[in-house]
Design a protein around this motif. Structure first.
Motif, PDB file in Angstrom:
ATOM      1  N   GLY A  70      -9.580   1.365   1.153  1.00  0.00           N
ATOM      2  CA  GLY A  70      -8.374   1.732   1.874  1.00  0.00           C
ATOM      3  C   GLY A  70      -7.152   1.844   0.984  1.00  0.00           C
ATOM      4  N   PHE A  71      -7.160   1.129  -0.128  1.00  0.00           N
ATOM      5  CA  PHE A  71      -6.033   1.160  -1.063  1.00  0.00           C
ATOM      6  C   PHE A  71      -6.210   2.197  -2.170  1.00  0.00           C
ATOM      7  CE2 PHE A  71      -5.513  -3.200   0.567  1.00  0.00           C
ATOM      8  CZ  PHE A  71      -4.152  -3.202   0.835  1.00  0.00           C
ATOM      9  N   CYS A  72      -7.442   2.509  -2.514  1.00  0.00           N
ATOM     10  CA  CYS A  72      -7.690   3.246  -3.759  1.00  0.00           C
ATOM     11  C   CYS A  72      -8.585   4.459  -3.543  1.00  0.00           C
ATOM     12  CB  CYS A  72      -8.361   2.326  -4.784  1.00  0.00           C
ATOM     13  SG  CYS A  72      -7.501   0.770  -5.060  1.00  0.00           S
ATOM     14  N   ASN A  73      -8.185   5.579  -4.139  1.00  0.00           N
ATOM     15  CA  ASN A  73      -9.049   6.762  -4.161  1.00  0.00           C
ATOM     16  C   ASN A  73     -10.119   6.653  -5.246  1.00  0.00           C
ATOM     17  OD1 ASN A  73      -7.507   7.843  -2.156  1.00  0.00           O
ATOM     18  ND2 ASN A  73      -6.506   9.385  -3.419  1.00  0.00           N
ATOM     19  N   TYR A  74      -9.805   5.939  -6.311  1.00  0.00           N
ATOM     20  CA  TYR A  74     -10.694   5.821  -7.460  1.00  0.00           C
ATOM     21  C   TYR A  74     -11.193   4.383  -7.549  1.00  0.00           C
ATOM     22  CZ  TYR A  74      -8.201  10.113  -8.628  1.00  0.00           C
ATOM     23  OH  TYR A  74      -7.637  11.363  -8.579  1.00  0.00           O
TER      24      TYR A  74
ATOM     25  N   SER B  77      -1.702   0.793 -10.771  1.00  0.00           N
ATOM     26  CA  SER B  77      -1.809  -0.261  -9.758  1.00  0.00           C
ATOM     27  C   SER B  77      -3.285  -0.552  -9.551  1.00  0.00           C
ATOM     28  CB  SER B  77      -1.165   0.189  -8.446  1.00  0.00           C
ATOM     29  OG  SER B  77       0.226   0.387  -8.619  1.00  0.00           O
ATOM     30  N   VAL B  78      -3.698  -1.752  -9.879  1.00  0.00           N
ATOM     31  CA  VAL B  78      -5.113  -2.103  -9.860  1.00  0.00           C
ATOM     32  C   VAL B  78      -5.382  -3.118  -8.759  1.00  0.00           C
ATOM     33  CG1 VAL B  78      -7.041  -3.026 -11.191  1.00  0.00           C
ATOM     34  CG2 VAL B  78      -5.275  -1.668 -12.341  1.00  0.00           C
TER      35      VAL B  78
ATOM     36  N   GLU C 145     -19.023   3.004   4.517  1.00  0.00           N
ATOM     37  CA  GLU C 145     -18.381   3.291   5.793  1.00  0.00           C
ATOM     38  C   GLU C 145     -16.917   3.686   5.639  1.00  0.00           C
ATOM     39  OE1 GLU C 145     -18.869   0.179   8.572  1.00  0.00           O
ATOM     40  OE2 GLU C 145     -21.067   0.318   8.630  1.00  0.00           O
ATOM     41  N   ASN C 146     -16.310   3.312   4.527  1.00  0.00           N
ATOM     42  CA  ASN C 146     -14.892   3.583   4.313  1.00  0.00           C
ATOM     43  C   ASN C 146     -14.640   4.735   3.346  1.00  0.00           C
ATOM     44  OD1 ASN C 146     -15.233   0.409   4.753  1.00  0.00           O
ATOM     45  ND2 ASN C 146     -13.272   1.058   5.646  1.00  0.00           N
ATOM     46  N   LEU C 147     -15.712   5.376   2.876  1.00  0.00           N
ATOM     47  CA  LEU C 147     -15.544   6.467   1.932  1.00  0.00           C
ATOM     48  C   LEU C 147     -15.242   7.782   2.644  1.00  0.00           C
ATOM     49  CD1 LEU C 147     -18.411   5.757  -0.648  1.00  0.00           C
ATOM     50  CD2 LEU C 147     -15.979   5.167  -0.813  1.00  0.00           C
ATOM     51  N   THR C 148     -14.418   8.591   1.995  1.00  0.00           N
ATOM     52  CA  THR C 148     -14.044   9.905   2.497  1.00  0.00           C
ATOM     53  C   THR C 148     -14.094  10.897   1.328  1.00  0.00           C
ATOM     54  OG1 THR C 148     -11.693   9.682   1.994  1.00  0.00           O
ATOM     55  CG2 THR C 148     -12.451   8.752   4.095  1.00  0.00           C
ATOM     56  N   PRO C 149     -13.923  12.189   1.582  1.00  0.00           N
ATOM     57  CA  PRO C 149     -13.923  13.154   0.479  1.00  0.00           C
ATOM     58  C   PRO C 149     -12.834  12.937  -0.567  1.00  0.00           C
ATOM     59  CG  PRO C 149     -14.350  14.270   2.555  1.00  0.00           C
ATOM     60  CD  PRO C 149     -13.976  12.849   2.899  1.00  0.00           C
ATOM     61  N   ARG C 150     -11.839  12.115  -0.289  1.00  0.00           N
ATOM     62  CA  ARG C 150     -10.796  11.866  -1.288  1.00  0.00           C
ATOM     63  C   ARG C 150     -11.222  10.856  -2.351  1.00  0.00           C
ATOM     64  NH1 ARG C 150      -8.140   6.992  -0.252  1.00  0.00           N
ATOM     65  NH2 ARG C 150      -8.493   6.139   1.833  1.00  0.00           N
TER      66      ARG C 150
ATOM     67  N   ALA D  46       0.827  -1.206   0.000  1.00  0.00           N
ATOM     68  CA  ALA D  46       0.000   0.000   0.000  1.00  0.00           C
ATOM     69  C   ALA D  46       0.859   1.252   0.000  1.00  0.00           C
ATOM     70  CB  ALA D  46      -0.926  -0.003   1.209  1.00  0.00           C
ATOM     71  N   THR D  47       2.171   1.109  -0.277  1.00  0.00           N
ATOM     72  CA  THR D  47       3.069   2.253  -0.213  1.00  0.00           C
ATOM     73  C   THR D  47       3.141   3.016  -1.519  1.00  0.00           C
ATOM     74  OG1 THR D  47       4.943   0.870  -0.858  1.00  0.00           O
ATOM     75  CG2 THR D  47       4.478   1.074   1.503  1.00  0.00           C
ATOM     76  N   GLN D  48       2.528   2.456  -2.587  1.00  0.00           N
ATOM     77  CA  GLN D  48       2.536   3.156  -3.863  1.00  0.00           C
ATOM     78  C   GLN D  48       1.712   4.437  -3.746  1.00  0.00           C
ATOM     79  OE1 GLN D  48       0.720  -0.253  -5.405  1.00  0.00           O
ATOM     80  NE2 GLN D  48       2.463  -0.883  -6.636  1.00  0.00           N
ATOM     81  N   PRO D  49       1.980   5.436  -4.557  1.00  0.00           N
ATOM     82  CA  PRO D  49       1.189   6.673  -4.494  1.00  0.00           C
ATOM     83  C   PRO D  49      -0.289   6.384  -4.657  1.00  0.00           C
ATOM     84  CG  PRO D  49       3.105   6.949  -5.908  1.00  0.00           C
ATOM     85  CD  PRO D  49       3.054   5.502  -5.554  1.00  0.00           C
ATOM     86  N   LYS D  50      -1.081   6.896  -3.743  1.00  0.00           N
ATOM     87  CA  LYS D  50      -2.505   6.575  -3.729  1.00  0.00           C
ATOM     88  C   LYS D  50      -3.209   6.993  -5.012  1.00  0.00           C
ATOM     89  CE  LYS D  50      -3.395   4.807   0.440  1.00  0.00           C
ATOM     90  NZ  LYS D  50      -4.209   3.632   0.706  1.00  0.00           N
TER      91      LYS D  50
END
Length: 374
Positions: A60-64, A37-38, A84-89, A7-11
């Motif tokens: 948790g891994f992906c913004n998109y 990264s898929v 439950e895991n969604l945020t504004p990002r 999970a260290t790759q750029p989000k």
């Protein structure tokens, strides 16, 4: 099953794909080929790279996150699991063909968490998905589309903004009405050509220089002639779309005769066990070629057009049921009495033991049809 590598790759480079059907699987492969990264999730676990344990873990891994699930219920369940895991990002892309109201409901769930929601119905086959050449009909706010456009561009050749969430779904259903009707008409036309003893290839040649020729016909007609029904868009999914169209029509008092006819023929294929085949399999009915392993008449449960025939069949079946014990000795499984898939007499198809036919049954039935008796 492989777990996520790291999970260290750029989000911002991580893309989540939910639903590994024909299109979702192809899109995931295409995005990997383009360097993204898929991470993926599917209701049925798959032995593929970066398969995570739940939609929430995917968030948790992906913004998109791109959602390629099959129907209204699956879409709504998926966004609830994500919520439950969604945020504004987060930006969530819903690619399913569903009723406009269902798409709006899914958008409401996502936006209540502060995340952005993009309705992104698509047109294009498995091959187009593999090449990253889908066309997206999109709905959503300008902000959501601006944020999500680079992700959609990675798997498309064109993006058409329709309007607010829900409107793209209506356009997608409408375009599929034309697609299903076109293939149903082509199947019937091929039946007519065959009945006249003409080579089917001559029909294809004529269509190629006809004003009504289309990309769909260019892709489907050669495969229909080869009886190649490997799925690019399945019977069950096209039937679902025609049912959505019929429901919308009912709520607006619209008489959609062509759509209803296409829906009924797709439904018949479902009854024969061909739901996973390509929707062009409606041709099977017309070219008199029973599918291997299917010699039993389908139990169609939706009403067909000819009410007199229905009533005659119902009367005869009722009489058969009442007399089955008394007439057991007369019940036989004669191959001479079976109607094949194309509606013609088939002297070679065996009758399943579970559905014996009494001598003279079809003769009586056909006699009633010809006399107009109800």
């Amino acid at each position: 099953m492989e777990r996520p590598a790291s999970a260290t790759q750029p989000k911002h480079t991580n893309i989540g794909v939910i639903g590994l059907g024909i299109i979702g699987r192809a899109i995931a492969g295409h995005l990997r080929g383009k360097g993204f990264s898929v991470f993926v999730w599917n209701r049925s676990p798959r032995p593929v790279p970066n398969f995570v344990g739940s939609p929430g873990e995917l968030a948790g891994f992906c913004n998109y996150i791109q959602i390629f699930v099959s129907d209204d219920d699956a879409l709504l369940q998926t966004v609830e699991q994500l919520s439950e895991n969604l945020t504004p990002r987060h930006v969530i892309f819903a690619h399913s063909t569903v009723a406009p109201d269902s798409m709006r409901a899914a958008g409401d769930v996502v936006e209540r968490r502060g995340a952005r929601f993009v309705e992104a119905c698509f047109t294009g086959s498995k091959v187009a998905a593999e090449k990253g050449e889908l066309v997206y009909y999109v709905g959503g706010t300008d902000e959501a589309l601006r944020e999500g456009r680079p992700i959609l561009e990675a798997s498309s050749k064109e993006i058409l903004h329709i309007g607010p969430v829900g409107q793209a779904s209506a356009i997608k259903v409408a375009t599929n009405m034309v697609t299903a009707g076109s293939i149903q008409a082509a199947a019937e036309a091929l039946a007519l050509v065959q009945a006249q003893g003409l080579p089917l290839e001559k029909f294809v040649e004529a269509m190629r220089v006809n004003a009504s020729y289309s990309g769909t016909l260019a892709m489907k007609l050669p495969k229909m002639l080869e009886r190649d029904f490997a799925p690019h868009f399945s019977v069950k999914h096209m039937l679902k779309d025609m049912q959505i169209a019929s429901q919308i029509a009912l709520s607006h008092y619209l008489d959609l005769g062509v759509t209803a006819a296409a829906r009924d023929q797709l439904f018949e294929q479902i009854q024969w066990g061909h739901g996973d085949d390509d929707y062009s399999a409606v041709l099977r009915k017309y070219l008199n070629e029973p599918s291997p392993g299917y010699s039993e008449e389908p139990q169609i449960q939706e009403p067909l057009a000819q009410s007199n025939a229905e009533e005659a069949i119902a009367d005869v079946r009722e009489a058969e049921t009442e007399n089955v014990e008394l007439q057991h000795a007369d019940l036989i499984a004669s191959p001479e009495s079976v109607i094949s898939f194309g509606g013609t007499m088939n002297a070679t198809a065996p009758v399943p033991a579970a559905t014996p036919l009494r001598r003279g049954f079809l003769k009586q039935l056909l006699s009633r049809f010809s006399s107009g008796e109800e």
